[in-house]
Enzyme design. Sequence first.
Site, PDB file in Angstrom:
ATOM      1  N   HIS A 313       0.856  -1.183   0.000  1.00  0.00           N
ATOM      2  CA  HIS A 313       0.000   0.000   0.000  1.00  0.00           C
ATOM      3  C   HIS A 313       0.888   1.226   0.000  1.00  0.00           C
ATOM      4  CE1 HIS A 313      -3.095   2.870   1.166  1.00  0.00           C
ATOM      5  NE2 HIS A 313      -3.944   1.974   0.723  1.00  0.00           N
ATOM      6  N   ASP A 370      -8.034  -5.370   0.427  1.00  0.00           N
ATOM      7  CA  ASP A 370      -8.603  -6.169  -0.646  1.00  0.00           C
ATOM      8  C   ASP A 370      -8.090  -7.592  -0.693  1.00  0.00           C
ATOM      9  OD1 ASP A 370     -10.487  -4.483  -1.566  1.00  0.00           O
ATOM     10  OD2 ASP A 370      -9.045  -3.281  -2.692  1.00  0.00           O
TER      11      ASP A 370
HETATM   12  N1  ACO Z   1       4.065  -7.597  -4.902  1.00  0.00           N
HETATM   13  C1  ACO Z   1       5.408  -7.563  -5.134  1.00  0.00           C
HETATM   14  N2  ACO Z   1       6.174  -6.463  -4.998  1.00  0.00           N
HETATM   15  C2  ACO Z   1       5.550  -5.339  -4.637  1.00  0.00           C
HETATM   16  C3  ACO Z   1       4.156  -5.281  -4.379  1.00  0.00           C
HETATM   17  C4  ACO Z   1       3.420  -6.469  -4.524  1.00  0.00           C
HETATM   18  N3  ACO Z   1       2.084  -6.478  -4.295  1.00  0.00           N
HETATM   19  N4  ACO Z   1       3.805  -4.021  -4.038  1.00  0.00           N
HETATM   20  C5  ACO Z   1       4.945  -3.303  -4.087  1.00  0.00           C
HETATM   21  N5  ACO Z   1       5.985  -4.083  -4.437  1.00  0.00           N
HETATM   22  C6  ACO Z   1       7.395  -3.670  -4.537  1.00  0.00           C
HETATM   23  C7  ACO Z   1       7.614  -2.892  -5.815  1.00  0.00           C
HETATM   24  O1  ACO Z   1       8.019  -3.723  -6.879  1.00  0.00           O
HETATM   25  C8  ACO Z   1       8.700  -1.924  -5.407  1.00  0.00           C
HETATM   26  O2  ACO Z   1       9.919  -2.612  -5.457  1.00  0.00           O
HETATM   27  P1  ACO Z   1      11.292  -1.815  -5.818  1.00  0.00           P
HETATM   28  O3  ACO Z   1      11.515  -0.903  -4.662  1.00  0.00           O
HETATM   29  O4  ACO Z   1      12.296  -2.902  -5.939  1.00  0.00           O
HETATM   30  O5  ACO Z   1      11.021  -1.077  -7.098  1.00  0.00           O
HETATM   31  C9  ACO Z   1       8.388  -1.633  -3.934  1.00  0.00           C
HETATM   32  O6  ACO Z   1       7.662  -2.781  -3.459  1.00  0.00           O
HETATM   33  C10 ACO Z   1       7.553  -0.383  -3.717  1.00  0.00           C
HETATM   34  O7  ACO Z   1       6.402  -0.489  -4.554  1.00  0.00           O
HETATM   35  P2  ACO Z   1       5.756   0.728  -5.336  1.00  0.00           P
HETATM   36  O8  ACO Z   1       5.007   0.217  -6.504  1.00  0.00           O
HETATM   37  O9  ACO Z   1       6.802   1.778  -5.560  1.00  0.00           O
HETATM   38  O10 ACO Z   1       4.759   1.255  -4.238  1.00  0.00           O
HETATM   39  P3  ACO Z   1       3.530   2.180  -4.506  1.00  0.00           P
HETATM   40  O11 ACO Z   1       3.248   2.855  -3.240  1.00  0.00           O
HETATM   41  O12 ACO Z   1       3.748   3.014  -5.712  1.00  0.00           O
HETATM   42  O13 ACO Z   1       2.349   1.138  -4.877  1.00  0.00           O
HETATM   43  C11 ACO Z   1       0.551  -0.381  -4.664  1.00  0.00           C
HETATM   44  C12 ACO Z   1       1.391   0.714  -3.981  1.00  0.00           C
HETATM   45  C13 ACO Z   1       0.065   0.108  -6.019  1.00  0.00           C
HETATM   46  C14 ACO Z   1      -0.676  -0.660  -3.809  1.00  0.00           C
HETATM   47  C15 ACO Z   1       1.419  -1.643  -4.828  1.00  0.00           C
HETATM   48  O14 ACO Z   1       1.833  -2.117  -3.561  1.00  0.00           O
HETATM   49  C16 ACO Z   1       0.698  -2.744  -5.603  1.00  0.00           C
HETATM   50  O15 ACO Z   1       0.716  -2.761  -6.825  1.00  0.00           O
HETATM   51  N6  ACO Z   1       0.034  -3.719  -4.881  1.00  0.00           N
HETATM   52  C17 ACO Z   1      -0.743  -4.731  -5.527  1.00  0.00           C
HETATM   53  C18 ACO Z   1      -2.087  -4.194  -5.964  1.00  0.00           C
HETATM   54  C19 ACO Z   1      -3.025  -3.947  -4.807  1.00  0.00           C
HETATM   55  O16 ACO Z   1      -3.206  -4.792  -3.924  1.00  0.00           O
HETATM   56  N7  ACO Z   1      -3.690  -2.781  -4.821  1.00  0.00           N
HETATM   57  C20 ACO Z   1      -4.688  -2.420  -3.811  1.00  0.00           C
HETATM   58  C21 ACO Z   1      -4.216  -1.242  -3.011  1.00  0.00           C
HETATM   59  S1  ACO Z   1      -5.357  -0.921  -1.717  1.00  0.00           S
HETATM   60  C22 ACO Z   1      -6.634  -0.124  -2.454  1.00  0.00           C
HETATM   61  O17 ACO Z   1      -6.531   0.581  -3.425  1.00  0.00           O
HETATM   62  C23 ACO Z   1      -7.932  -0.344  -1.848  1.00  0.00           C
END
Ligand code: ACO
Length: 435
Positions: A313, A370
């Site tokens: 998140h 979620d």
């Molecule tokens: N699985 C694997 N790796 C992940 C995940 C994941 N679910 N989420 C983040 N990471 C990693 C990224 O690859 C990144 O790695 P890096 O530092 O090596 O580049 C690091 O963790 C940080 O991730 P970001 O994408 O920069 O974080 P951001 O805050 O931009 O994204 C998000 C947050 C979109 C929720 C992300 O965690 C994600 O895509 N999760 C999966 C989708 C999801 O569950 N969304 C629901 C969110 S809650 C809601 O909207 C109700």
Amino acid sequence: MSDDSVLIRNNATGQEVEYPLLKGTLGNHTVDISSLNKDLGFFTYDSGFVSTASCKSAITYIDGDNGILLYRGIPIDQLAEHSSFLEVAYLLMNGELPKEQQLHSFTSEITHHAMLHESLRSFFDGFHYDAHPMAMMVGVVGSLSAFYHSELNMNDPEHRRISAMRLLAKMPTIAAACYRHSVGWPFLYPRVDLEYCENFMNMMFSLPSQKFIDLAHYIDPVAVKALNLLLILHADHEQNASTSTVRLASSTGANPYACIAAGIAALWGPAHGGANEAVLSMLAEIGTADRIPEYIAKARDPNDPFRLMGFGHRVYKNFDPRATIIRKTCYDVLEKLSNDDPLFELALALEEYALQDEYFIEKKLYPNVDFYSGIIYKALNIPVDMFTVMFAIARTAGWVSHWLEMMAEPTHRIGRPRQLYVGPEQRDYVPIDRR
Ligand code: ACO
């Protein structure tokens, strides 16, 4: 230099300017850099708005490090335990919990606005039977503006209030109509004698050939309680992508139906509200617990776009408090509806595995709301492609509250970000025969 300001220095010219630190009730202080461009000729660059506060708001507070979520100051776990969705919607929209009479009038007004204009029914006929319900919802909600143009003076507080009430009231009716269109069932009218969630369940599942009473399963009090809880947990989450979309669209003075349709479109993406649908697809794809290590390895692989859906998140770097509440509810709902879902067992095993994995620990990736919400929706017989629609019903309470808050500000300005231009420098047009 005072300790409630920040000094920004242009190293090229030596020019220094002090910017005020704004202090909210809770949370990080915020540097007001709105005159930075005028003072120093710089923009700020913050792709994804990781460090940017786009507005002042008194609705919802999140402390992502400590897993705290407050609606108008009240902790989410207290609301989840004691409140109903409509009471929470009132709180978000009006700032205080309603007194008994206020809740009664609010509920009655919502119930009486739940019907759709008859002409709207024909809009659904334009969609193919297998259209995604979110596609229908974006279109139908946007089209509501065509029915209420006599009450769209956004400078009139009463027009704003009635528009917000209409949106909140009609969302379950539209959602159920989306589902019924996809299965080819006749639409059902809302009923004034049913509570908000019961009404939705009835509009979803009742058939004209059966009496509502025969469908007791669908309005099982356990199911209605679980639905109320899910709607409460999803009702607001401060300046998330869809709420920010609603605010940006509204800043132009566009009507609220169009703005909420924009929010629904933003919610649809798998990185946001689409995650609940994506979690179930992912669990189905994983299939059995012995394949978990394979999928964790994919999530860790920087060359693989796969992400563990329902994990991570932008704000929470600790347990999402909503996920903790929902996880517990999963046990209760599955047990009481005697619905032994192997996907829940698989989700628990996946969560346990990921929480012990170095990559997930280091990046502070925890289950979000979620990860579990889809399992409850599935237990309530809500089809998977309706999950994000369910989220939209709930988030409408937040969207309209933010819209009301913003529109009541006398000084709100059009949202107009700047950019760091990286395209070609000025060059001449080349006629087509010389390219
Ligand atoms: N699985 C694997 N790796 C992940 C995940 C994941 N679910 N989420 C983040 N990471 C990693 C990224 O690859 C990144 O790695 P890096 O530092 O090596 O580049 C690091 O963790 C940080 O991730 P970001 O994408 O920069 O974080 P951001 O805050 O931009 O994204 C998000 C947050 C979109 C929720 C992300 O965690 C994600 O895509 N999760 C999966 C989708 C999801 O569950 N969304 C629901 C969110 S809650 C809601 O909207 C109700």
